[in-house]
Design a protein around this motif. Sequence first.
Motif, PDB file in Angstrom:
ATOM      1  N   PRO A  55       0.795  -1.224   0.000  1.00 23.39           N
ATOM      2  CA  PRO A  55       0.000   0.000   0.000  1.00 23.39           C
ATOM      3  C   PRO A  55       0.831   1.280   0.000  1.00 23.39           C
ATOM      4  O   PRO A  55       0.273   2.371   0.007  1.00 23.39           O
ATOM      5  CB  PRO A  55      -0.799  -0.098   1.294  1.00 23.39           C
ATOM      6  N   GLN A  56       2.146   1.192   0.003  1.00 21.96           N
ATOM      7  CA  GLN A  56       3.015   2.382   0.002  1.00 21.96           C
ATOM      8  C   GLN A  56       3.739   2.535  -1.331  1.00 21.96           C
ATOM      9  O   GLN A  56       4.893   2.927  -1.371  1.00 21.96           O
ATOM     10  CB  GLN A  56       4.054   2.266   1.131  1.00 21.96           C
ATOM     11  N   GLY A  57       3.065   2.254  -2.440  1.00 15.93           N
ATOM     12  CA  GLY A  57       3.741   2.215  -3.726  1.00 15.93           C
ATOM     13  C   GLY A  57       3.405   3.324  -4.703  1.00 15.93           C
ATOM     14  O   GLY A  57       3.577   3.140  -5.902  1.00 15.93           O
ATOM     15  N   LEU A  58       2.938   4.468  -4.223  1.00 15.20           N
ATOM     16  CA  LEU A  58       2.555   5.539  -5.145  1.00 15.20           C
ATOM     17  C   LEU A  58       3.745   6.448  -5.454  1.00 15.20           C
ATOM     18  O   LEU A  58       4.324   7.065  -4.560  1.00 15.20           O
ATOM     19  CB  LEU A  58       1.409   6.369  -4.559  1.00 15.20           C
ATOM     20  N   TYR A  59       4.117   6.514  -6.730  1.00 15.81           N
ATOM     21  CA  TYR A  59       5.233   7.336  -7.207  1.00 15.81           C
ATOM     22  C   TYR A  59       4.746   8.291  -8.281  1.00 15.81           C
ATOM     23  O   TYR A  59       3.805   7.995  -9.023  1.00 15.81           O
ATOM     24  CB  TYR A  59       6.319   6.466  -7.843  1.00 15.81           C
ATOM     25  N   ARG A  60       5.442   9.433  -8.411  1.00 18.86           N
ATOM     26  CA  ARG A  60       5.301  10.282  -9.583  1.00 18.86           C
ATOM     27  C   ARG A  60       6.444   9.888 -10.506  1.00 18.86           C
ATOM     28  O   ARG A  60       7.608   9.901 -10.122  1.00 18.86           O
ATOM     29  CB  ARG A  60       5.387  11.767  -9.250  1.00 18.86           C
ATOM     30  N   LEU A  61       6.131   9.535 -11.720  1.00 17.01           N
ATOM     31  CA  LEU A  61       7.090   9.038 -12.693  1.00 17.01           C
ATOM     32  C   LEU A  61       7.279  10.088 -13.773  1.00 17.01           C
ATOM     33  O   LEU A  61       6.308  10.627 -14.300  1.00 17.01           O
ATOM     34  CB  LEU A  61       6.545   7.740 -13.299  1.00 17.01           C
ATOM     35  N   GLU A  62       8.536  10.406 -14.098  1.00 12.84           N
ATOM     36  CA  GLU A  62       8.826  11.352 -15.181  1.00 12.84           C
ATOM     37  C   GLU A  62       9.826  10.719 -16.135  1.00 12.84           C
ATOM     38  O   GLU A  62      10.843  10.170 -15.706  1.00 12.84           O
ATOM     39  CB  GLU A  62       9.399  12.652 -14.633  1.00 12.84           C
TER      40      GLU A  62
END
Length: 106
Positions: A55-62
Amino acid sequence: MLDGTLRLRIVNVWGEFINERVDVFMRHQTLADDPSFRGLDAAQFIEIKGLNQTPQGLYRLEIDAPSYQPVSQFVNIDSPGPTEKTLTLPVDHNKVIGVDFPQFQS
Protein backbone atom coordinates in the motif's frame (compact mmCIF):
# COMPACT_ATOMS: atom_id res chain seq x y z
CA MET A 1 9.42 -3.64 1.56
CA LEU A 2 11.39 -2.77 -1.56
CA ASP A 3 10.27 -5.70 -3.71
CA GLY A 4 8.19 -3.79 -6.26
CA THR A 5 9.00 -3.85 -9.96
CA LEU A 6 7.97 -1.40 -12.68
CA ARG A 7 8.07 -2.58 -16.30
CA LEU A 8 8.00 0.37 -18.71
CA ARG A 9 7.23 0.42 -22.41
CA ILE A 10 8.09 3.84 -23.84
CA VAL A 11 6.65 4.46 -27.29
CA ASN A 12 6.10 7.20 -29.87
CA VAL A 13 2.66 8.27 -31.17
CA TRP A 14 2.61 5.27 -33.56
CA GLY A 15 3.06 2.81 -30.68
CA GLU A 16 6.65 1.92 -31.63
CA PHE A 17 9.52 1.80 -29.16
CA ILE A 18 11.61 4.95 -29.33
CA ASN A 19 15.24 4.34 -30.28
CA GLU A 20 16.82 6.67 -27.76
CA ARG A 21 18.21 6.61 -24.30
CA VAL A 22 15.92 8.08 -21.65
CA ASP A 23 16.17 9.36 -18.11
CA VAL A 24 13.62 8.08 -15.59
CA PHE A 25 12.93 10.07 -12.44
CA MET A 26 10.66 8.78 -9.70
CA ARG A 27 9.44 10.52 -6.56
CA HIS A 28 7.56 8.64 -3.86
CA GLN A 29 4.49 10.57 -2.76
CA THR A 30 4.83 9.81 0.97
CA LEU A 31 8.23 8.36 1.78
CA ALA A 32 11.74 9.70 1.17
CA ASP A 33 12.40 7.51 -1.86
CA ASP A 34 13.46 9.34 -5.05
CA PRO A 35 15.21 6.90 -7.39
CA SER A 36 16.49 8.16 -10.73
CA PHE A 37 17.95 6.27 -13.66
CA ARG A 38 19.88 7.88 -16.52
CA GLY A 39 20.68 6.64 -19.99
CA LEU A 40 18.27 3.68 -20.11
CA ASP A 41 17.71 2.05 -23.50
CA ALA A 42 14.09 2.71 -24.51
CA ALA A 43 14.27 0.48 -27.61
CA GLN A 44 13.04 -2.36 -25.37
CA PHE A 45 11.14 -2.85 -22.12
CA ILE A 46 12.74 -1.12 -19.13
CA GLU A 47 12.50 -2.95 -15.81
CA ILE A 48 13.06 -1.04 -12.58
CA LYS A 49 13.32 -3.11 -9.40
CA GLY A 50 13.61 -2.32 -5.72
CA LEU A 51 10.58 -0.04 -5.42
CA ASN A 52 8.06 0.32 -2.62
CA GLN A 53 4.86 -1.53 -3.40
CA THR A 54 1.19 -1.37 -2.42
CA PRO A 55 0.00 0.00 0.00
CA GLN A 56 3.01 2.38 0.00
CA GLY A 57 3.74 2.22 -3.73
CA LEU A 58 2.55 5.54 -5.14
CA TYR A 59 5.23 7.34 -7.21
CA ARG A 60 5.30 10.28 -9.58
CA LEU A 61 7.09 9.04 -12.69
CA GLU A 62 8.83 11.35 -15.18
CA ILE A 63 10.38 10.25 -18.47
CA ASP A 64 12.77 12.55 -20.33
CA ALA A 65 14.13 11.74 -23.81
CA PRO A 66 16.30 13.98 -26.03
CA SER A 67 13.92 14.25 -29.03
CA TYR A 68 10.62 14.12 -27.15
CA GLN A 69 8.65 16.20 -24.67
CA PRO A 70 8.98 14.99 -21.07
CA VAL A 71 6.01 13.02 -19.77
CA SER A 72 4.96 12.68 -16.15
CA GLN A 73 2.24 10.67 -14.43
CA PHE A 74 1.46 8.84 -11.24
CA VAL A 75 1.96 5.10 -10.97
CA ASN A 76 1.06 2.74 -8.14
CA ILE A 77 3.44 -0.23 -7.84
CA ASP A 78 1.38 -3.39 -7.32
CA SER A 79 2.36 -6.12 -4.87
CA PRO A 80 1.89 -9.30 -6.89
CA GLY A 81 4.28 -9.28 -9.81
CA PRO A 82 5.56 -6.40 -11.92
CA THR A 83 3.47 -3.32 -12.68
CA GLU A 84 3.39 -2.76 -16.44
CA LYS A 85 3.01 0.75 -17.83
CA THR A 86 3.09 2.11 -21.39
CA LEU A 87 3.96 5.78 -21.85
CA THR A 88 3.60 7.65 -25.14
CA LEU A 89 6.06 10.48 -25.71
CA PRO A 90 5.12 13.36 -28.04
CA VAL A 91 7.83 14.71 -30.36
CA ASP A 92 9.54 17.93 -29.29
CA HIS A 93 8.54 20.27 -32.14
CA ASN A 94 11.59 22.48 -31.53
CA LYS A 95 13.90 19.62 -32.56
CA VAL A 96 12.20 18.70 -35.83
CA ILE A 97 14.55 19.46 -38.73
CA GLY A 98 12.51 18.12 -41.65
CA VAL A 99 9.18 16.57 -42.59
CA ASP A 100 8.33 14.16 -45.41
CA PHE A 101 4.63 14.70 -46.18
CA PRO A 102 2.69 12.30 -48.43
CA GLN A 103 1.15 13.50 -51.69
CA PHE A 104 -2.15 15.36 -51.24
CA GLN A 105 -4.13 12.57 -52.99
CA SER A 106 -2.82 10.02 -50.47
